[in-house]
Design a protein around this motif. Structure first.
Motif, PDB file in Angstrom:
ATOM      1  N   ARG A 112       0.234  17.779  21.084  1.00  0.00           N
ATOM      2  CA  ARG A 112       1.164  17.080  21.979  1.00  0.00           C
ATOM      3  C   ARG A 112       0.475  16.039  22.846  1.00  0.00           C
ATOM      4  NH1 ARG A 112       4.977  22.322  23.325  1.00  0.00           N
ATOM      5  NH2 ARG A 112       6.575  21.868  21.727  1.00  0.00           N
ATOM      6  N   ARG A 113      -0.854  16.035  22.856  1.00  0.00           N
ATOM      7  CA  ARG A 113      -1.557  14.976  23.577  1.00  0.00           C
ATOM      8  C   ARG A 113      -1.449  13.632  22.861  1.00  0.00           C
ATOM      9  NH1 ARG A 113      -7.063  18.443  23.662  1.00  0.00           N
ATOM     10  NH2 ARG A 113      -6.559  19.968  25.281  1.00  0.00           N
ATOM     11  N   ASP A 114      -1.173  13.678  21.574  1.00  0.00           N
ATOM     12  CA  ASP A 114      -1.227  12.478  20.744  1.00  0.00           C
ATOM     13  C   ASP A 114       0.138  11.796  20.710  1.00  0.00           C
ATOM     14  OD1 ASP A 114      -1.579  10.563  18.768  1.00  0.00           O
ATOM     15  OD2 ASP A 114      -2.918  11.843  17.584  1.00  0.00           O
ATOM     16  N   PRO A 115       0.273  10.628  21.349  1.00  0.00           N
ATOM     17  CA  PRO A 115       1.582   9.957  21.406  1.00  0.00           C
ATOM     18  C   PRO A 115       2.008   9.326  20.093  1.00  0.00           C
ATOM     19  CG  PRO A 115      -0.111   8.556  22.375  1.00  0.00           C
ATOM     20  CD  PRO A 115      -0.782   9.866  22.037  1.00  0.00           C
ATOM     21  N   ARG A 116       1.120   9.326  19.094  1.00  0.00           N
ATOM     22  CA  ARG A 116       1.446   8.683  17.815  1.00  0.00           C
ATOM     23  C   ARG A 116       2.297   9.572  16.918  1.00  0.00           C
ATOM     24  NH1 ARG A 116      -4.724   7.507  16.299  1.00  0.00           N
ATOM     25  NH2 ARG A 116      -4.689   9.761  16.733  1.00  0.00           N
ATOM     26  N   ILE A 117       2.408  10.843  17.259  1.00  0.00           N
ATOM     27  CA  ILE A 117       3.131  11.794  16.416  1.00  0.00           C
ATOM     28  C   ILE A 117       4.635  11.677  16.653  1.00  0.00           C
ATOM     29  CG2 ILE A 117       3.480  14.233  15.877  1.00  0.00           C
ATOM     30  CD1 ILE A 117       0.608  14.742  16.820  1.00  0.00           C
ATOM     31  N   SER A 118       5.395  11.598  15.572  1.00  0.00           N
ATOM     32  CA  SER A 118       6.860  11.647  15.660  1.00  0.00           C
ATOM     33  C   SER A 118       7.285  13.098  15.450  1.00  0.00           C
ATOM     34  CB  SER A 118       7.492  10.755  14.585  1.00  0.00           C
ATOM     35  OG  SER A 118       7.146   9.403  14.785  1.00  0.00           O
ATOM     36  N   TRP A 119       7.894  13.682  16.479  1.00  0.00           N
ATOM     37  CA  TRP A 119       8.214  15.109  16.441  1.00  0.00           C
ATOM     38  C   TRP A 119       9.630  15.343  15.925  1.00  0.00           C
ATOM     39  CZ3 TRP A 119       4.791  18.917  17.030  1.00  0.00           C
ATOM     40  CH2 TRP A 119       3.559  18.598  17.639  1.00  0.00           C
ATOM     41  N   ILE A 137      -7.583  16.721  11.470  1.00  0.00           N
ATOM     42  CA  ILE A 137      -6.643  15.607  11.414  1.00  0.00           C
ATOM     43  C   ILE A 137      -7.105  14.472  12.315  1.00  0.00           C
ATOM     44  CG2 ILE A 137      -4.246  14.907  11.716  1.00  0.00           C
ATOM     45  CD1 ILE A 137      -4.776  16.973   9.449  1.00  0.00           C
ATOM     46  N   ARG A 138      -7.584  14.807  13.496  1.00  0.00           N
ATOM     47  CA  ARG A 138      -8.051  13.759  14.425  1.00  0.00           C
ATOM     48  C   ARG A 138      -9.235  13.019  13.844  1.00  0.00           C
ATOM     49  NH1 ARG A 138      -8.136  12.905  20.201  1.00  0.00           N
ATOM     50  NH2 ARG A 138      -8.253  10.639  20.279  1.00  0.00           N
ATOM     51  N   SER A 139     -10.151  13.734  13.201  1.00  0.00           N
ATOM     52  CA  SER A 139     -11.325  13.085  12.626  1.00  0.00           C
ATOM     53  C   SER A 139     -10.936  12.133  11.503  1.00  0.00           C
ATOM     54  CB  SER A 139     -12.300  14.138  12.094  1.00  0.00           C
ATOM     55  OG  SER A 139     -11.829  14.748  10.906  1.00  0.00           O
ATOM     56  N   GLN A 176      -6.448   5.608  18.594  1.00  0.00           N
ATOM     57  CA  GLN A 176      -6.451   4.365  17.849  1.00  0.00           C
ATOM     58  C   GLN A 176      -5.050   4.096  17.295  1.00  0.00           C
ATOM     59  OE1 GLN A 176      -9.299   2.461  17.538  1.00  0.00           O
ATOM     60  NE2 GLN A 176     -10.218   3.934  18.940  1.00  0.00           N
ATOM     61  N   PRO A 177      -4.603   2.840  17.308  1.00  0.00           N
ATOM     62  CA  PRO A 177      -3.305   2.537  16.676  1.00  0.00           C
ATOM     63  C   PRO A 177      -3.341   2.908  15.198  1.00  0.00           C
ATOM     64  CG  PRO A 177      -4.085   0.694  18.012  1.00  0.00           C
ATOM     65  CD  PRO A 177      -5.228   1.658  17.913  1.00  0.00           C
ATOM     66  N   LEU A 178      -2.249   3.460  14.716  1.00  0.00           N
ATOM     67  CA  LEU A 178      -2.178   3.862  13.319  1.00  0.00           C
ATOM     68  C   LEU A 178      -1.805   2.685  12.433  1.00  0.00           C
ATOM     69  CD1 LEU A 178      -0.295   7.283  13.529  1.00  0.00           C
ATOM     70  CD2 LEU A 178      -2.758   6.892  13.304  1.00  0.00           C
ATOM     71  N   ASP A 179      -2.343   2.689  11.231  1.00  0.00           N
ATOM     72  CA  ASP A 179      -1.932   1.724  10.228  1.00  0.00           C
ATOM     73  C   ASP A 179      -0.430   1.903   9.978  1.00  0.00           C
ATOM     74  OD1 ASP A 179      -1.410   1.088   7.187  1.00  0.00           O
ATOM     75  OD2 ASP A 179      -3.243  -0.001   7.735  1.00  0.00           O
ATOM     76  N   PRO A 180       0.297   0.817   9.768  1.00  0.00           N
ATOM     77  CA  PRO A 180       1.751   0.935   9.539  1.00  0.00           C
ATOM     78  C   PRO A 180       2.120   1.819   8.355  1.00  0.00           C
ATOM     79  CG  PRO A 180       1.151  -1.347   9.984  1.00  0.00           C
ATOM     80  CD  PRO A 180      -0.132  -0.604   9.832  1.00  0.00           C
ATOM     81  N   SER A 181       1.170   2.034   7.453  1.00  0.00           N
ATOM     82  CA  SER A 181       1.480   2.855   6.279  1.00  0.00           C
ATOM     83  C   SER A 181       1.390   4.347   6.565  1.00  0.00           C
ATOM     84  CB  SER A 181       0.534   2.507   5.124  1.00  0.00           C
ATOM     85  OG  SER A 181      -0.800   2.877   5.435  1.00  0.00           O
ATOM     86  N   MET A 188       0.841  -1.202   0.000  1.00  0.00           N
ATOM     87  CA  MET A 188       0.000   0.000   0.000  1.00  0.00           C
ATOM     88  C   MET A 188       0.870   1.244   0.000  1.00  0.00           C
ATOM     89  SD  MET A 188      -2.773   1.303   2.856  1.00  0.00           S
ATOM     90  CE  MET A 188      -3.876  -0.068   2.567  1.00  0.00           C
ATOM     91  N   TYR A 189       0.452   2.242  -0.740  1.00  0.00           N
ATOM     92  CA  TYR A 189       1.183   3.508  -0.726  1.00  0.00           C
ATOM     93  C   TYR A 189       1.017   4.171   0.639  1.00  0.00           C
ATOM     94  CZ  TYR A 189       1.729   3.145  -5.767  1.00  0.00           C
ATOM     95  OH  TYR A 189       2.067   2.721  -7.018  1.00  0.00           O
ATOM     96  N   PRO A 190       2.054   4.808   1.152  1.00  0.00           N
ATOM     97  CA  PRO A 190       1.967   5.416   2.485  1.00  0.00           C
ATOM     98  C   PRO A 190       1.040   6.621   2.499  1.00  0.00           C
ATOM     99  CG  PRO A 190       4.008   6.049   1.421  1.00  0.00           C
ATOM    100  CD  PRO A 190       3.368   5.012   0.527  1.00  0.00           C
ATOM    101  N   LEU A 191       0.598   6.972   3.692  1.00  0.00           N
ATOM    102  CA  LEU A 191      -0.107   8.225   3.945  1.00  0.00           C
ATOM    103  C   LEU A 191       0.773   9.041   4.877  1.00  0.00           C
ATOM    104  CD1 LEU A 191      -2.494  10.222   4.105  1.00  0.00           C
ATOM    105  CD2 LEU A 191      -3.427   8.779   5.956  1.00  0.00           C
ATOM    106  N   ILE A 192       1.141  10.230   4.451  1.00  0.00           N
ATOM    107  CA  ILE A 192       1.987  11.109   5.261  1.00  0.00           C
ATOM    108  C   ILE A 192       1.132  12.259   5.771  1.00  0.00           C
ATOM    109  CG2 ILE A 192       3.999  12.640   5.262  1.00  0.00           C
ATOM    110  CD1 ILE A 192       5.160  10.871   3.023  1.00  0.00           C
ATOM    111  N   ILE A 193       1.206  12.511   7.075  1.00  0.00           N
ATOM    112  CA  ILE A 193       0.471  13.604   7.691  1.00  0.00           C
ATOM    113  C   ILE A 193       1.484  14.513   8.368  1.00  0.00           C
ATOM    114  CG2 ILE A 193      -1.244  14.252   9.411  1.00  0.00           C
ATOM    115  CD1 ILE A 193      -2.559  11.527   8.947  1.00  0.00           C
ATOM    116  N   ILE A 194       1.431  15.795   8.048  1.00  0.00           N
ATOM    117  CA  ILE A 194       2.374  16.762   8.599  1.00  0.00           C
ATOM    118  C   ILE A 194       1.579  17.813   9.372  1.00  0.00           C
ATOM    119  CG2 ILE A 194       4.179  18.451   8.100  1.00  0.00           C
ATOM    120  CD1 ILE A 194       4.641  16.972   5.441  1.00  0.00           C
TER     121      ILE A 194
END
Length: 313
Positions: A280-287, A104-106, A186-191, A1-7
């Motif tokens: 910053r509440r969201d632990p899934r974000i790589s800063w 983004i959260r939605s 929710q856990p993020l999809d690996p993509s 699957m092609y990745p999804l990038i969120i900035i």
């Protein structure tokens, strides 16, 4: 699957520049996650990409609506989800760039958006805001739904009224109708690559201060005046956003231009602080620190996605 990038990240930190650089390197298309850039004619105040930048790679949900039309997080989720599939279907990488946290959260988590609506209820609260002021309206929401109120600026009358409307229609708060708590993710999809940009506070503030000066130099006041002269009411939600409402104060003779600039810079800094608090509440974000590591961000994603092979298997 092609990745999804969120900035994501605070205003002025360099999200658009990174998104554009990535899109050019890995065959990406950009989806704007900004609640003001979605509107036509609101260019300078929303820091919309330039025409030259828009032509470098495909952009979506920019100049999508007339300023008189409403746009909600539910609409964004529906459109962005469809666009992600379309972009992947073309063999490209979708890159969502934006600072509107709820959008983004939605997109990442299951929101249950109420489909009900009542013009009567909306009109009642609009009249309340006119009679008593935006701060009093915000106080009403703070008493009835403090979780939602904490996420909304007192001048965000549109969303405050929406929250009160949902409460009256359903008997439940808007925050309780979400299918998750603010501390449940929710856990993020690996993509999915969820990237947060930040910088030392003084760097962000200096970038914001300079951006405000640049907006005035580019014609923010003239752009706002053109919108009004074109028949757009000063009460429209987009014209209440940061930048445009400040220009309106100057046009109405309520502040001098130097005072308008000072307040605009202050309010934009406060807005950036609220954005960072939300994300910053969201632990899934790589800063990543954009001040020192923008090259590292690019190289890290290219290495993960593959400079010439963008599929994530």
């Amino acid at each position: 699957m092609y990745p999804l990038i969120i900035i994501i990240g605070p205003t002025g930190v360099g999200k658009s520049a990174l998104g554009l650089a990535l899109a050019q390197e890995i065959g990406g298309e950009i989806i704007s996650g900004d609640s003001v850039q979605v509107y036509q004619k609101l260019d300078i105040g929303s820091a919309k990409p330039s025409p030259a930048e828009l032509h470098l790679v495909p952009h979506h949900l920019i100049d999508y609506l007339d300023p008189s039309e409403p746009f909600t997080a539910a609409q964004f989720k529906l459109l962005a989800t469809s666009l992600i599939e379309e972009i992947r279907g073309r063999g490209h990488v979708p890159i969502v760039v934006g600072g509107t946290g709820l959008y983004i959260r939605s997109l990442l988590d299951p929101y249950d958006f109420s489909q009900h609506g009542s013009e009567e209820i909306r009109s009642k609260w609009k009249e309340f805001a006119v009679a008593h002021g935006n701060s009093e309206l915000h106080e009403v929401l703070k008493i009835r739904d403090p979780n939602t109120a904490d996420q909304l600026h007192p001048n965000d009358v549109f969303r405050i009224i929406r929250a009160l409307e949902v409460l009256e229609l359903t008997g439940q708060t808007l925050s309780s109708q979400r299918q998750f708590r603010d501390d449940e993710y929710q856990p993020l999809d690996p993509s999915v690559f969820y990237i947060g940009l930040t910088a030392p506070r003084e760097v962000i503030y200096e970038r914001i201060n300079q951006r405000c000066v640049t907006m005035l130099d580019q014609g923010l006041i003239e752009e706002t005046l053109t919108l009004i002269n074109s028949g757009y009411a000063q009460t429209l939600k987009p014209l209440k956003s940061i930048g445009y409402r400040h220009a309106l104060w100057y046009i109405q003779g309520l502040v001098t231009q130097p005072e308008m600039l000072r307040i605009l810079q202050r309010d934009t800094r406060h807005f950036a602080k609220r954005q960072l608090t939300w994300f910053r509440r969201d632990p899934r974000i790589s800063w990543y620190n954009i001040a020192t590591a923008s090259k590292v961000i690019l190289e890290s994603i290219l290495q993960t996605c593959g400079a010439s092979q963008t599929r994530v298997e």
